[in-house]
Design an enzyme around this catalytic site. Structure first.
Site, mmCIF file in Angstrom:
data_model
loop_
_atom_site.group_PDB
_atom_site.id
_atom_site.type_symbol
_atom_site.label_atom_id
_atom_site.label_comp_id
_atom_site.label_asym_id
_atom_site.label_seq_id
_atom_site.Cartn_x
_atom_site.Cartn_y
_atom_site.Cartn_z
ATOM 1 N N SER A 156 -0.466 -1.644 6.741
ATOM 2 C CA SER A 156 -1.738 -1.517 6.044
ATOM 3 C C SER A 156 -2.852 -2.213 6.828
ATOM 4 O O SER A 156 -3.064 -1.906 7.996
ATOM 5 C CB SER A 156 -1.591 -2.077 4.622
ATOM 6 O OG SER A 156 -2.703 -1.769 3.822
ATOM 7 N N ASP A 211 1.980 2.582 8.087
ATOM 8 C CA ASP A 211 0.912 3.043 7.202
ATOM 9 C C ASP A 211 -0.369 2.215 7.411
ATOM 10 O O ASP A 211 -0.909 1.620 6.457
ATOM 11 C CB ASP A 211 1.360 2.995 5.738
ATOM 12 C CG ASP A 211 0.954 4.249 4.975
ATOM 13 O OD1 ASP A 211 0.602 5.263 5.611
ATOM 14 O OD2 ASP A 211 0.986 4.223 3.726
ATOM 15 N N HIS A 224 2.472 3.887 -0.271
ATOM 16 C CA HIS A 224 1.972 2.910 0.698
ATOM 17 C C HIS A 224 2.711 1.576 0.644
ATOM 18 O O HIS A 224 2.773 0.867 1.641
ATOM 19 C CB HIS A 224 0.477 2.699 0.429
ATOM 20 C CG HIS A 224 -0.207 1.794 1.387
ATOM 21 N ND1 HIS A 224 -0.349 2.084 2.732
ATOM 22 C CD2 HIS A 224 -0.818 0.578 1.196
ATOM 23 C CE1 HIS A 224 -1.000 1.100 3.321
ATOM 24 N NE2 HIS A 224 -1.306 0.177 2.423
#
EC number: 3.1.1.14
Length: 318
Positions: free
Chosen positions: A138, A167, A244
């Site tokens: 992230s 991600d 996610h």
């Protein structure tokens, strides 16, 4: 270390591992003269290490926005069990408005590894920093790319062998990037001097859980654009029907841990996505740090029977 081609990367590896917390209160595992006491790390670290005698490559994992490094312990143990030392710093408790402090701290921690980490590992374990991978999830993925690209004045003297974005996210949307922005919106614009790159995406990351919150990995600032801006060699895998935060531990404690189950669109359970991320990372590291491409090629060719999720998309530039 012996090759583990015969072992399924999506399952636990053959190495027994241990989880260590290293901070200013930690005692060294290896004895040193008092005049050469090892300095404490710049940030508190969670370390997953094999415990049997050997020399192991090193992987740093940067946590996502408002998350704790401890939320990645199961993923770290999975990767470590295949013969790697995993280091996850706690970059902050409260996130700042931009990522400059995270970029600076990451560079400082990387430089500390060569002088400090060895003294906190089991006596029979040797770290091999000539094989060093930088990874992040992230916002941590954005930070990893920023450090590898040496874009904002902070970089490490240690050579980064491979780069992994799990991600990765650079803000809440195109034109709304978290400063300083990493994405340039120009294909193949990331100049990483032929460093191999792996980008993993989540199929549900672009989907909002409810109208009150934006998607956790919004279009225009997520894995697709990161991969689009990579030069070869670069690999891109997207897991269908998983979200996610589905690579985190099953049991993430506290308010932040509970919120990780309700802020993003999630899959039915975390274990398959965690195994997928762990297995892809292991296969990639084996290929580019150890020259063992057996499992990565099987996954690419669609003939690996152990893949725990449906791969929604796959791209590679070599």
């Amino acid at each position: 270390m012996s090759s583990s081609s015969s072992r399924n990367a999506f399952e636990d590896g053959k190495y027994k591992t241990d989880l260590l917390t290293v901070d200013s209160s930690s005692r060294c595992c290896k004895t040193m003269p008092s005049s050469r006491a090892s300095p404490s790390p710049p940030k508190q670290l969670l370390v997953a290490t094999p415990v049997e005698e050997g020399e192991y490559p090193v992987v740093m994992l940067l946590h996502g926005y408002l998350l704790y490094n401890s939320f990645y312990s199961q993923l770290m143990v999975h990767v470590s069990s295949h013969g790697f030392i995993l280091i996850a710093p706690q970059l902050y408790s409260v996130a700042g408005p931009d990522t400059m402090d995270e970029i600076k701290s990451t560079a400082e921690i990387i430089d500390w590894l060569s002088i400090g980490l060895n003294h906190f590992l089991p006596a029979q374990v040797i770290l091999n920093l000539s094989k060093f991978a930088l990874s992040g999830h992230s916002r941590g993925g954005k930070t990893a790319f920023a450090v590898a690209l040496k874009k904002f004045g902070y970089s490490s003297d240690l050579k980064i062998s491979t780069l992994i974005g799990i991600d990765p996210v650079d803000g809440t949307g195109k034109g709304q990037q978290t400063p300083p922005p990493v994405l340039a919106y120009e294909p193949n614009s990331f100049d990483l001097d032929k460093m191999p790159v792996l980008v993993i995406g989540s199929g549900l990351g672009e989907t909002a859980r409810n109208p009150l919150f934006p998607p956790c990995a919004p279009p225009g600032v997520n894995h697709r654009e990161f991969f689009r801006e990579c030069q070869s060699p670069a690999w891109h895998f997207v897991a269908k029907d998983y979200g996610h935060l589905d690579m985190l531990d099953d049991d993430t404690k506290g308010i932040r841990g509970k919120s990780s189950y309700c802020l993003c669109k999630n899959g039915e359970e975390r274990r398959p996505m965690r195994r997928f991320v762990g297995g892809i990372v292991v296969s990639f590291l084996k290929a580019y740090l150890e020259g063992d491409k057996f499992e990565l090629v099987k996954i690419k060719d669609g003939c690996h029977e152990g893949v725990p999720v449906e791969i929604q998309e796959f791209e590679v530039t070599i």
